[in-house]
Design an enzyme around this catalytic site. Structure first.
Site, PDB file in Angstrom:
ATOM      1  N   HIS A 194      -7.417   0.811  -6.418  1.00 60.78           N
ATOM      2  CA  HIS A 194      -7.608  -0.094  -5.278  1.00 60.78           C
ATOM      3  C   HIS A 194      -8.334  -1.337  -5.813  1.00 60.78           C
ATOM      4  O   HIS A 194      -9.486  -1.596  -5.485  1.00 60.78           O
ATOM      5  CB  HIS A 194      -8.420   0.614  -4.196  1.00 60.78           C
ATOM      6  CG  HIS A 194      -8.334  -0.024  -2.847  1.00 60.78           C
ATOM      7  ND1 HIS A 194      -7.549  -1.130  -2.579  1.00 60.78           N
ATOM      8  CD2 HIS A 194      -8.946   0.292  -1.667  1.00 60.78           C
ATOM      9  CE1 HIS A 194      -7.686  -1.459  -1.303  1.00 60.78           C
ATOM     10  NE2 HIS A 194      -8.520  -0.615  -0.729  1.00 60.78           N
ATOM     11  N   ARG A 206     -13.577  -8.641   1.440  1.00 65.13           N
ATOM     12  CA  ARG A 206     -12.162  -8.364   1.173  1.00 65.13           C
ATOM     13  C   ARG A 206     -11.319  -9.615   1.404  1.00 65.13           C
ATOM     14  O   ARG A 206     -10.429  -9.950   0.647  1.00 65.13           O
ATOM     15  CB  ARG A 206     -11.652  -7.237   2.098  1.00 65.13           C
ATOM     16  CG  ARG A 206     -12.320  -5.890   1.941  1.00 65.13           C
ATOM     17  CD  ARG A 206     -12.038  -5.256   0.613  1.00 65.13           C
ATOM     18  NE  ARG A 206     -10.619  -5.223   0.297  1.00 65.13           N
ATOM     19  CZ  ARG A 206      -9.754  -4.317   0.779  1.00 65.13           C
ATOM     20  NH1 ARG A 206     -10.182  -3.334   1.535  1.00 65.13           N
ATOM     21  NH2 ARG A 206      -8.468  -4.352   0.443  1.00 65.13           N
ATOM     22  N   ARG A 240       0.875  -1.186   0.000  1.00 62.64           N
ATOM     23  CA  ARG A 240       0.000   0.000   0.000  1.00 62.64           C
ATOM     24  C   ARG A 240       0.901   1.220   0.000  1.00 62.64           C
ATOM     25  O   ARG A 240       1.700   1.419   0.912  1.00 62.64           O
ATOM     26  CB  ARG A 240      -0.906  -0.005   1.232  1.00 62.64           C
ATOM     27  CG  ARG A 240      -1.643   1.303   1.442  1.00 62.64           C
ATOM     28  CD  ARG A 240      -2.758   1.222   2.445  1.00 62.64           C
ATOM     29  NE  ARG A 240      -3.910   0.561   1.874  1.00 62.64           N
ATOM     30  CZ  ARG A 240      -5.156   0.655   2.369  1.00 62.64           C
ATOM     31  NH1 ARG A 240      -5.388   1.399   3.424  1.00 62.64           N
ATOM     32  NH2 ARG A 240      -6.144   0.012   1.796  1.00 62.64           N
ATOM     33  N   GLN A 300     -10.128  -3.945  -3.527  1.00 65.84           N
ATOM     34  CA  GLN A 300     -11.407  -3.471  -2.976  1.00 65.84           C
ATOM     35  C   GLN A 300     -12.520  -3.621  -4.003  1.00 65.84           C
ATOM     36  O   GLN A 300     -13.613  -4.103  -3.686  1.00 65.84           O
ATOM     37  CB  GLN A 300     -11.267  -2.003  -2.562  1.00 65.84           C
ATOM     38  CG  GLN A 300     -12.566  -1.373  -2.082  1.00 65.84           C
ATOM     39  CD  GLN A 300     -13.010  -1.876  -0.718  1.00 65.84           C
ATOM     40  OE1 GLN A 300     -12.259  -1.830   0.234  1.00 65.84           O
ATOM     41  NE2 GLN A 300     -14.243  -2.366  -0.613  1.00 65.84           N
ATOM     42  N   ASP A 344     -17.242   7.221  -1.548  1.00 71.04           N
ATOM     43  CA  ASP A 344     -15.957   7.115  -0.838  1.00 71.04           C
ATOM     44  C   ASP A 344     -15.659   8.502  -0.277  1.00 71.04           C
ATOM     45  O   ASP A 344     -16.308   9.491  -0.650  1.00 71.04           O
ATOM     46  CB  ASP A 344     -14.878   6.647  -1.843  1.00 71.04           C
ATOM     47  CG  ASP A 344     -13.500   6.439  -1.209  1.00 71.04           C
ATOM     48  OD1 ASP A 344     -13.415   6.324   0.033  1.00 71.04           O
ATOM     49  OD2 ASP A 344     -12.505   6.393  -1.965  1.00 71.04           O
ATOM     50  N   CYS A 374     -16.348   1.677   0.483  1.00 74.55           N
ATOM     51  CA  CYS A 374     -15.146   0.874   0.763  1.00 74.55           C
ATOM     52  C   CYS A 374     -14.739   0.969   2.231  1.00 74.55           C
ATOM     53  O   CYS A 374     -14.074   0.070   2.736  1.00 74.55           O
ATOM     54  CB  CYS A 374     -14.001   1.313  -0.144  1.00 74.55           C
ATOM     55  SG  CYS A 374     -13.671   3.086  -0.110  1.00 74.55           S
TER      56      CYS A 374
HETATM   57  N1   CP Z   1     -11.261  -0.142   2.351  1.00 74.64           N
HETATM   58  C1   CP Z   1      -9.999  -0.207   2.776  1.00 74.64           C
HETATM   59  O1   CP Z   1      -9.045  -0.432   2.034  1.00 74.64           O
HETATM   60  O2   CP Z   1      -9.892  -0.017   4.130  1.00 74.64           O
HETATM   61  P1   CP Z   1      -8.549   0.167   4.944  1.00 74.64           P
HETATM   62  O3   CP Z   1      -7.963   1.507   4.566  1.00 74.64           O
HETATM   63  O4   CP Z   1      -8.967   0.121   6.391  1.00 74.64           O
HETATM   64  O5   CP Z   1      -7.595  -0.933   4.597  1.00 74.64           O
HETATM   65  N1  NVA Z   2      -9.932   6.762  -1.522  1.00 69.30           N
HETATM   66  C1  NVA Z   2      -9.582   6.281  -0.210  1.00 69.30           C
HETATM   67  C2  NVA Z   2      -9.822   4.813  -0.110  1.00 69.30           C
HETATM   68  C3  NVA Z   2      -9.523   4.215   1.235  1.00 69.30           C
HETATM   69  C4  NVA Z   2      -9.768   2.749   1.284  1.00 69.30           C
HETATM   70  C5  NVA Z   2      -8.132   6.607   0.085  1.00 69.30           C
HETATM   71  O1  NVA Z   2      -7.285   6.401  -0.780  1.00 69.30           O
HETATM   72  O2  NVA Z   2      -7.853   7.091   1.194  1.00 69.30           O
END
Ligand code: CP
Ligand code: NVA
Length: 299
Positions: free
Chosen positions: A127, A286, A100, A130, A218, A258
């Site tokens: 993502h 997930r 990540r 997700q 989101d 998400c």
């Molecule tokens: N939706 C998602 O990726 O959540 P987290 O940021 O908690 O991993």
């Molecule tokens: N768009 C959000 C998604 C989190 C799961 C971010 O990148 O923070």
């Protein structure tokens, strides 16, 4: 050659469908496997996470493997050790990297210099794990995805980009309501369009949700955009998914997010807690999807 999972497209059209079916089977049978037996996954997280971290840590364990979690704070990553060096060292220790981070180019660098699969656990550009879990959540309710219409309300961010990418591989129709100035990268739109993706971008949330089966939103400021919070609150006024907006969707339409959700911003508490909300199933999925992704990548 290591099999990376950077985008949904890495699976191919047939592979993407097969993965959703496999994840469903894994969920239904409470699958425990051994494709990661004796193997170790490095989780390299440069941004915060609850769901992605837990679901990957559990997925790896349920497939017989173990994990090592790393952030820049306690590793040499935070002291500017180049990613290409990290990639070569970790490739000699572990069996895959679940990452990540910010720019997609960082994943590319890890993949180029490493010799083990790299899995995208969220970047600024996408993502995909997700969105596959989201599609599983929809597929469980509407197995014929060609009958599905989804509305995306809000930012043209990483999640929106993966949703748009998904239209090239799955037959649902996507309506997006995005304020001017926050559209997704034109290259993302172009790539999905070329592959026959069905999606439309409008400005008015009411137009996007009209008659859809699933409404998705989101956060307005993603991780890394915290300094833009105030500016974005202004820009996204009118893009909150509330009960009035949900009422314009099809009867029995469901709400997805998400997570984490900012109640009172992109969604009301009422919608989050309503019977239409399927966000907890979505979060659970997930784990099932990631087991299927790991099985695919570790073949
Ligand atoms: N939706 C998602 O990726 O959540 P987290 O940021 O908690 O991993
Ligand atoms: N768009 C959000 C998604 C989190 C799961 C971010 O990148 O923070």
């Amino acid at each position: 050659m290591a099999q990376h999972f950077m985008f949904i497209g890495d699976l191919g059209k047939e592979g993407a469908h097969a993965l959703i079916k496999r994840a469903k089977e894994m969920k239904d049978t409470r699958f425990r496997g051994d494709c990661m037996s004796g193997k170790v996954a490095a989780l390299i997280f440069e941004k915060a996470s609850t769901r992605t971290r837990f679901s990957f840590e559990l997925a790896v364990r349920q497939l017989g493997g173990t994990t090592i979690f790393m952030t820049p704070v306690e590793s040499q990553l935070g002291r500017s050790e180049p990613l290409r060096d990290t990639a070569r060292v970790l490739s000699r220790y572990v069996d895959c990297m679940i990452v990540r981070t910010f720019g997609q180019e960082k994943l590319d660098e890890l993949a180029r210099y490493g010799s083990i699969p790299v899995i995208n656990a969220l970047t600024d550009q996408g993502h995909p794990c997700q969105v596959l879990a989201d599609i599983l959540t929809i597929y469980e309710r509407t197995p014929d995805l060609s009958k599905v219409r989804v509305a995306w309300i809000g930012d043209g961010n990483n999640m929106a980009a993966s949703w748009i990418e998904a239209t090239a591989y799955f037959p649902f129709e996507l309506m997006l309501a995005i304020p001017e100035g926050y559209d997704p990268d034109p290259a993302v739109l172009e790539a999905a369009r070329e592959k026959g993706g069905r999606f439309t971008i409008v400005r008015d949330p009411a137009e996007a949700v009209a008659g859809v089966n699933y409404v998705y939103t989101d956060v307005w400021a993603s991780m890394g955009q915290e300094s833009e919070q105030k500016k974005r609150e202004e820009a996204f006024k009118g893009y909150c998914v509330d009960s009035a907006l949900m009422a314009l969707a099809a009867p029995e339409a469901k709400f997805l997010h998400c997570l984490p959700a900012h109640r009172g911003e992109e969604v009301t508490d009422e919608v989050m807690e309503s019977p239409a909300s399927i966000v907890w199933d979505e979060a659970e999925n997930r784990m099932h999807v990631q087991k299927a992704i790991l099985e695919w990548a570790m073949r």
